[in-house]
Design an enzyme around this catalytic site. Sequence first.
Site, PDB file in Angstrom:
ATOM      1  N   ARG A  60      -3.826  16.159  -6.138  1.00  0.00           N
ATOM      2  CA  ARG A  60      -3.459  14.752  -6.365  1.00  0.00           C
ATOM      3  C   ARG A  60      -4.688  13.917  -6.712  1.00  0.00           C
ATOM      4  O   ARG A  60      -4.623  13.015  -7.553  1.00  0.00           O
ATOM      5  CB  ARG A  60      -2.741  14.184  -5.136  1.00  0.00           C
ATOM      6  CG  ARG A  60      -2.131  12.813  -5.380  1.00  0.00           C
ATOM      7  CD  ARG A  60      -1.230  12.368  -4.261  1.00  0.00           C
ATOM      8  NE  ARG A  60      -1.977  12.146  -3.010  1.00  0.00           N
ATOM      9  CZ  ARG A  60      -1.418  11.715  -1.880  1.00  0.00           C
ATOM     10  NH1 ARG A  60      -0.109  11.482  -1.838  1.00  0.00           N
ATOM     11  NH2 ARG A  60      -2.138  11.541  -0.795  1.00  0.00           N
ATOM     12  N   ARG A 119     -18.222   2.862 -19.679  1.00  0.00           N
ATOM     13  CA  ARG A 119     -19.265   3.595 -20.406  1.00  0.00           C
ATOM     14  C   ARG A 119     -20.655   3.133 -19.992  1.00  0.00           C
ATOM     15  O   ARG A 119     -21.636   3.846 -20.213  1.00  0.00           O
ATOM     16  CB  ARG A 119     -19.077   3.424 -21.907  1.00  0.00           C
ATOM     17  CG  ARG A 119     -17.809   4.054 -22.465  1.00  0.00           C
ATOM     18  CD  ARG A 119     -17.641   3.720 -23.925  1.00  0.00           C
ATOM     19  NE  ARG A 119     -17.538   2.268 -24.133  1.00  0.00           N
ATOM     20  CZ  ARG A 119     -17.455   1.697 -25.333  1.00  0.00           C
ATOM     21  NH1 ARG A 119     -17.441   2.441 -26.428  1.00  0.00           N
ATOM     22  NH2 ARG A 119     -17.372   0.378 -25.438  1.00  0.00           N
ATOM     23  N   LYS A 134      -4.032   6.856  -6.644  1.00  0.00           N
ATOM     24  CA  LYS A 134      -4.551   6.329  -5.380  1.00  0.00           C
ATOM     25  C   LYS A 134      -5.921   5.703  -5.643  1.00  0.00           C
ATOM     26  O   LYS A 134      -6.966   6.320  -5.403  1.00  0.00           O
ATOM     27  CB  LYS A 134      -4.622   7.431  -4.318  1.00  0.00           C
ATOM     28  CG  LYS A 134      -3.259   7.808  -3.764  1.00  0.00           C
ATOM     29  CD  LYS A 134      -3.351   8.826  -2.650  1.00  0.00           C
ATOM     30  CE  LYS A 134      -3.951   8.273  -1.379  1.00  0.00           C
ATOM     31  NZ  LYS A 134      -3.074   7.290  -0.692  1.00  0.00           N
ATOM     32  N   GLU A 155       8.133   1.228  -0.933  1.00  0.00           N
ATOM     33  CA  GLU A 155       7.496   1.926   0.178  1.00  0.00           C
ATOM     34  C   GLU A 155       6.991   0.864   1.136  1.00  0.00           C
ATOM     35  O   GLU A 155       7.377  -0.305   1.044  1.00  0.00           O
ATOM     36  CB  GLU A 155       6.357   2.815  -0.317  1.00  0.00           C
ATOM     37  CG  GLU A 155       5.296   2.088  -1.127  1.00  0.00           C
ATOM     38  CD  GLU A 155       4.231   3.013  -1.691  1.00  0.00           C
ATOM     39  OE1 GLU A 155       4.319   4.230  -1.468  1.00  0.00           O
ATOM     40  OE2 GLU A 155       3.301   2.506  -2.340  1.00  0.00           O
TER      41      GLU A 155
END
Length: 291
Positions: free
Chosen positions: A50, A103, A150, A183
């Site tokens: 993940r 960058r 995440k 959630e």
Amino acid sequence: MKIYLDGKLVAKEDAKISVFDHGLLYGDGIFEGIRAYNGRVFRLKEHLDRLWASAKAINLTIPLSKIDMEKAVIKTLLANKLTDGYIRLLVTRGCGDLGLDPRKCTQPPSVVIITDAISLYPDKLYEEGMEVITASTRRNRPDTLSPNIKSLNYLNNILAKMEAVRSGVMEAIILNSEGYVAECTGDNIFIIKDGILYTPPASEGALIGITRDAVIELAKNKLKIQVREEKLTIYSVYNSDECFLTGTAAEIIPVVIADSREIGSGKPGKITVKLIKEFKNLARSTGIPIK
């Protein structure tokens, strides 16, 4: 305490990141929360998979292989003599200038591994169940920022958490932009109605949690109950027979009150209690050995 920082184990007070790191300046980075139980790291492969998926989504190159990252996690646990604990693994974009352009980050991404004990909620809440509210803060739209990245920018969750704290509870349900349950601030949510286990799908703004997946597997394979990933309204939560939250730090915790409405009997339900038992057995008997 020893912290893994860019290939070295350093004392906690010496674990420092530059103020020019884009992880600090812009939340440009990713993380994983992982648990160790009984001398084993639970589902480490899934967590690293993940992490790499989050990295790919934000075009970030992790400066270690998965094998080397696994070794680094084990090394940090051993250095802190931990066989049970929480692991926070972070990868930042690295040092750059004050502009947004990644960058300009001329140094490699930084890797940080913290291992420590954790107790997210009091033991009493696991025994008696917890109370939650519905936050007015809505989940970021999944078509603008995927909930499965995440990232180090957790402000959306923090704002909802602040609402919970102001209401005198420890957790809040977050709805998506359409008003469906996504959630909670740090956990996935499940309800049980008429013996069927329901949880919101990722398309509604829910993270595909590692503990979430373990619970779904246990429900299907151990308890032989039907699992459905469907859109849920807060009405569905109020009128459920049981409700619980899942997360790496939280594990499985029952919810018995939502917005002052009693859930089911007002006590942790039978299926929830069975899942807690099965999860504890699974977590303490499987995983990558710490050695």
